[in-house]
Design a protein around this motif. Structure first.
Motif, PDB file in Angstrom:
ATOM      1  N   ALA A   1      13.215 -69.046  17.116  1.00  0.00           N
ATOM      2  CA  ALA A   1      14.538 -69.103  16.477  1.00  0.00           C
ATOM      3  C   ALA A   1      15.574 -68.360  17.316  1.00  0.00           C
ATOM      4  CB  ALA A   1      14.467 -68.514  15.072  1.00  0.00           C
ATOM      5  N   LEU A   2      15.173 -67.250  17.922  1.00  0.00           N
ATOM      6  CA  LEU A   2      16.094 -66.495  18.788  1.00  0.00           C
ATOM      7  C   LEU A   2      16.536 -67.326  19.984  1.00  0.00           C
ATOM      8  CD1 LEU A   2      14.476 -62.953  18.739  1.00  0.00           C
ATOM      9  CD2 LEU A   2      16.825 -63.506  18.109  1.00  0.00           C
ATOM     10  N   LYS A   3      15.607 -68.088  20.545  1.00  0.00           N
ATOM     11  CA  LYS A   3      15.948 -68.946  21.688  1.00  0.00           C
ATOM     12  C   LYS A   3      16.882 -70.081  21.264  1.00  0.00           C
ATOM     13  CE  LYS A   3      11.847 -68.064  24.448  1.00  0.00           C
ATOM     14  NZ  LYS A   3      10.570 -68.577  24.912  1.00  0.00           N
ATOM     15  N   LYS A   4      16.617 -70.649  20.088  1.00  0.00           N
ATOM     16  CA  LYS A   4      17.397 -71.791  19.610  1.00  0.00           C
ATOM     17  C   LYS A   4      18.807 -71.372  19.192  1.00  0.00           C
ATOM     18  CE  LYS A   4      16.987 -75.772  16.590  1.00  0.00           C
ATOM     19  NZ  LYS A   4      16.147 -76.501  15.658  1.00  0.00           N
ATOM     20  N   TRP A   5      18.934 -70.193  18.534  1.00  0.00           N
ATOM     21  CA  TRP A   5      20.228 -69.709  18.037  1.00  0.00           C
ATOM     22  C   TRP A   5      20.443 -68.271  18.517  1.00  0.00           C
ATOM     23  CZ3 TRP A   5      16.850 -71.759  14.110  1.00  0.00           C
ATOM     24  CH2 TRP A   5      17.145 -73.073  13.757  1.00  0.00           C
ATOM     25  N   PRO A   6      20.856 -68.074  19.764  1.00  0.00           N
ATOM     26  CA  PRO A   6      20.927 -66.720  20.322  1.00  0.00           C
ATOM     27  C   PRO A   6      22.114 -65.871  19.859  1.00  0.00           C
ATOM     28  CG  PRO A   6      21.660 -68.315  21.928  1.00  0.00           C
ATOM     29  CD  PRO A   6      21.157 -69.104  20.749  1.00  0.00           C
ATOM     30  N   ASN A   7      23.126 -66.470  19.242  1.00  0.00           N
ATOM     31  CA  ASN A   7      24.350 -65.729  18.945  1.00  0.00           C
ATOM     32  C   ASN A   7      24.649 -65.594  17.449  1.00  0.00           C
ATOM     33  OD1 ASN A   7      25.004 -65.301  21.709  1.00  0.00           O
ATOM     34  ND2 ASN A   7      25.551 -67.460  21.813  1.00  0.00           N
ATOM     35  N   VAL A   8      23.632 -65.441  16.632  1.00  0.00           N
ATOM     36  CA  VAL A   8      23.839 -65.269  15.190  1.00  0.00           C
ATOM     37  C   VAL A   8      24.283 -63.827  14.936  1.00  0.00           C
ATOM     38  CG1 VAL A   8      22.698 -65.286  12.939  1.00  0.00           C
ATOM     39  CG2 VAL A   8      22.142 -67.047  14.628  1.00  0.00           C
ATOM     40  N   PRO A   9      25.361 -63.626  14.173  1.00  0.00           N
ATOM     41  CA  PRO A   9      25.836 -62.263  13.917  1.00  0.00           C
ATOM     42  C   PRO A   9      24.793 -61.426  13.152  1.00  0.00           C
ATOM     43  CG  PRO A   9      27.446 -63.890  13.167  1.00  0.00           C
ATOM     44  CD  PRO A   9      26.208 -64.634  13.546  1.00  0.00           C
ATOM     45  N   ALA A  10      24.792 -60.128  13.427  1.00  0.00           N
ATOM     46  CA  ALA A  10      23.880 -59.208  12.746  1.00  0.00           C
ATOM     47  C   ALA A  10      24.334 -58.988  11.310  1.00  0.00           C
ATOM     48  CB  ALA A  10      23.837 -57.878  13.487  1.00  0.00           C
ATOM     49  N   CYS A  11      23.395 -58.588  10.495  1.00  0.00           N
ATOM     50  CA  CYS A  11      23.617 -58.308   9.082  1.00  0.00           C
ATOM     51  C   CYS A  11      23.411 -56.809   8.874  1.00  0.00           C
ATOM     52  CB  CYS A  11      22.609 -59.127   8.279  1.00  0.00           C
ATOM     53  SG  CYS A  11      22.660 -58.858   6.521  1.00  0.00           S
ATOM     54  N   ARG A  12      24.321 -56.152   8.161  1.00  0.00           N
ATOM     55  CA  ARG A  12      24.226 -54.711   7.935  1.00  0.00           C
ATOM     56  C   ARG A  12      24.394 -54.401   6.449  1.00  0.00           C
ATOM     57  NH1 ARG A  12      26.604 -55.512  12.810  1.00  0.00           N
ATOM     58  NH2 ARG A  12      25.723 -54.348  14.536  1.00  0.00           N
ATOM     59  N   GLY A  13      23.618 -53.396   5.995  1.00  0.00           N
ATOM     60  CA  GLY A  13      23.765 -52.918   4.626  1.00  0.00           C
ATOM     61  C   GLY A  13      22.903 -53.619   3.596  1.00  0.00           C
ATOM     62  N   TRP A  14      22.201 -54.676   3.980  1.00  0.00           N
ATOM     63  CA  TRP A  14      21.464 -55.487   3.019  1.00  0.00           C
ATOM     64  C   TRP A  14      19.989 -55.129   2.869  1.00  0.00           C
ATOM     65  CZ3 TRP A  14      23.301 -59.660   0.058  1.00  0.00           C
ATOM     66  CH2 TRP A  14      24.666 -59.892   0.202  1.00  0.00           C
ATOM     67  N   LEU A  15      19.439 -54.318   3.766  1.00  0.00           N
ATOM     68  CA  LEU A  15      18.019 -53.983   3.718  1.00  0.00           C
ATOM     69  C   LEU A  15      17.858 -52.480   3.943  1.00  0.00           C
ATOM     70  CD1 LEU A  15      15.085 -55.125   3.552  1.00  0.00           C
ATOM     71  CD2 LEU A  15      15.157 -55.317   6.045  1.00  0.00           C
ATOM     72  N   ALA A  16      16.950 -51.871   3.180  1.00  0.00           N
ATOM     73  CA  ALA A  16      16.754 -50.426   3.286  1.00  0.00           C
ATOM     74  C   ALA A  16      15.276 -50.082   3.153  1.00  0.00           C
ATOM     75  CB  ALA A  16      17.562 -49.709   2.211  1.00  0.00           C
ATOM     76  N   LEU A  17      14.917 -48.936   3.741  1.00  0.00           N
ATOM     77  CA  LEU A  17      13.556 -48.396   3.679  1.00  0.00           C
ATOM     78  C   LEU A  17      13.637 -47.003   3.071  1.00  0.00           C
ATOM     79  CD1 LEU A  17      10.512 -48.663   4.553  1.00  0.00           C
ATOM     80  CD2 LEU A  17      11.196 -47.451   6.642  1.00  0.00           C
ATOM     81  N   ASP A  18      12.921 -46.788   1.962  1.00  0.00           N
ATOM     82  CA  ASP A  18      12.987 -45.470   1.330  1.00  0.00           C
ATOM     83  C   ASP A  18      11.904 -44.539   1.858  1.00  0.00           C
ATOM     84  OD1 ASP A  18      10.604 -46.001  -0.096  1.00  0.00           O
ATOM     85  OD2 ASP A  18      11.555 -45.911  -2.065  1.00  0.00           O
ATOM     86  N   ALA A  19      11.865 -43.331   1.333  1.00  0.00           N
ATOM     87  CA  ALA A  19      10.963 -42.286   1.822  1.00  0.00           C
ATOM     88  C   ALA A  19       9.506 -42.530   1.437  1.00  0.00           C
ATOM     89  CB  ALA A  19      11.419 -40.921   1.293  1.00  0.00           C
ATOM     90  N   ARG A  20       9.225 -43.549   0.644  1.00  0.00           N
ATOM     91  CA  ARG A  20       7.855 -43.885   0.274  1.00  0.00           C
ATOM     92  C   ARG A  20       7.387 -45.166   0.962  1.00  0.00           C
ATOM     93  NH1 ARG A  20       5.699 -41.125  -4.143  1.00  0.00           N
ATOM     94  NH2 ARG A  20       4.472 -42.930  -4.756  1.00  0.00           N
ATOM     95  N   GLY A  21       8.201 -45.681   1.887  1.00  0.00           N
ATOM     96  CA  GLY A  21       7.811 -46.880   2.622  1.00  0.00           C
ATOM     97  C   GLY A  21       8.074 -48.171   1.877  1.00  0.00           C
ATOM     98  N   ASP A  22       8.923 -48.124   0.847  1.00  0.00           N
ATOM     99  CA  ASP A  22       9.276 -49.328   0.097  1.00  0.00           C
ATOM    100  C   ASP A  22      10.562 -49.921   0.652  1.00  0.00           C
ATOM    101  OD1 ASP A  22       7.124 -49.289  -1.754  1.00  0.00           O
ATOM    102  OD2 ASP A  22       8.178 -47.805  -2.976  1.00  0.00           O
ATOM    103  N   TRP A  23      10.599 -51.249   0.709  1.00  0.00           N
ATOM    104  CA  TRP A  23      11.760 -51.987   1.199  1.00  0.00           C
ATOM    105  C   TRP A  23      12.640 -52.367   0.022  1.00  0.00           C
ATOM    106  CZ3 TRP A  23      12.316 -52.103   6.305  1.00  0.00           C
ATOM    107  CH2 TRP A  23      11.180 -51.982   7.103  1.00  0.00           C
ATOM    108  N   TYR A  24      13.962 -52.328   0.232  1.00  0.00           N
ATOM    109  CA  TYR A  24      14.924 -52.663  -0.815  1.00  0.00           C
ATOM    110  C   TYR A  24      15.962 -53.640  -0.286  1.00  0.00           C
ATOM    111  CZ  TYR A  24      13.144 -48.985  -3.788  1.00  0.00           C
ATOM    112  OH  TYR A  24      12.322 -48.227  -4.571  1.00  0.00           O
ATOM    113  N   MET A  25      16.265 -54.661  -1.109  1.00  0.00           N
ATOM    114  CA  MET A  25      17.378 -55.575  -0.845  1.00  0.00           C
ATOM    115  C   MET A  25      18.601 -54.975  -1.515  1.00  0.00           C
ATOM    116  SD  MET A  25      16.414 -58.168   0.973  1.00  0.00           S
ATOM    117  CE  MET A  25      17.840 -59.192   0.746  1.00  0.00           C
TER     118      MET A  25
END
Length: 180
Positions: free
Chosen positions: A8-32
């Protein structure tokens, strides 16, 4: 990184980055963190929705990397999704054994301990060959045993100094102007 992600990176090399939508807490849990959650406050004061789907968590963890600026991200196909960190880029789980406990990251990657650090809140961090991480709260008995047996000798540190000292950013979303 997954082969489908590389393609996918090769096919679409210029996709803008996403910020603020994903987080990792102190217990190793992922959050949207959707727009409503982001408006409600910064991570970790407002966490968002914990990701419970096993396959999605595994996909994130296989494609979890750091850029040259110390900002951690999940490569989601052609898009980088930068990760807000509560404490550190890694959360360590400990497996007790004969000697020092084995150390495994929240992604399942094994690590070798170089140094133990304790911050002003009493949280135990381990500097490893993978980078800096926080020991999971459920594993503090094993960690205390390693300290008592003289296997680890934690050095006192100030938490606010850890990101710069260990080359990572807690909030890449706040650093958007400095990131690609």
């Amino acid at each position: 990184m997954d082969e489908i992600v590389k393609a996918a990176l090769k096919k679409w090399p210029n996709v803008p980055a996403c910020r603020g939508w994903l987080a990792l807490d102190a217990r190793g849990d992922w959050y949207m963190r959707d727009e409503r959650v982001q408006r409600a406050g910064p991570f970790p004061q407002v966490k968002g929705s914990r990701i419970l789907h096993d396959k999605l968590r595994e996909f994130i963890q296989r494609n979890y990397l750091a850029d040259e600026h110390g900002a951690w991200f999940f490569q989601n196909g052609p898009q980088r999704v930068y990760v807000e960190l509560e404490a550190a880029p890694w959360v360590w789980r400990l497996i007790a054994g004969e000697g020092a406990p084995a150390v495994v990251s929240h992604t399942g990657a094994p690590a070798r301990v170089a140094e133990a650090l304790v911050d002003e809140r009493g949280r135990l961090f381990l500097a490893t060959d993978l980078g800096l991480g926080l020991v999971h709260t459920l594993d503090m008995d094993s960690a205390a045993d390693a300290v008592e047996r003289g296997l680890w000798a934690p050095r006192e540190v100030v938490f606010a100094e850890l990101p710069a000292r260990h080359g990572y950013r807690l909030s890449p979303a706040g650093d958007a102007a400095q990131l690609p």
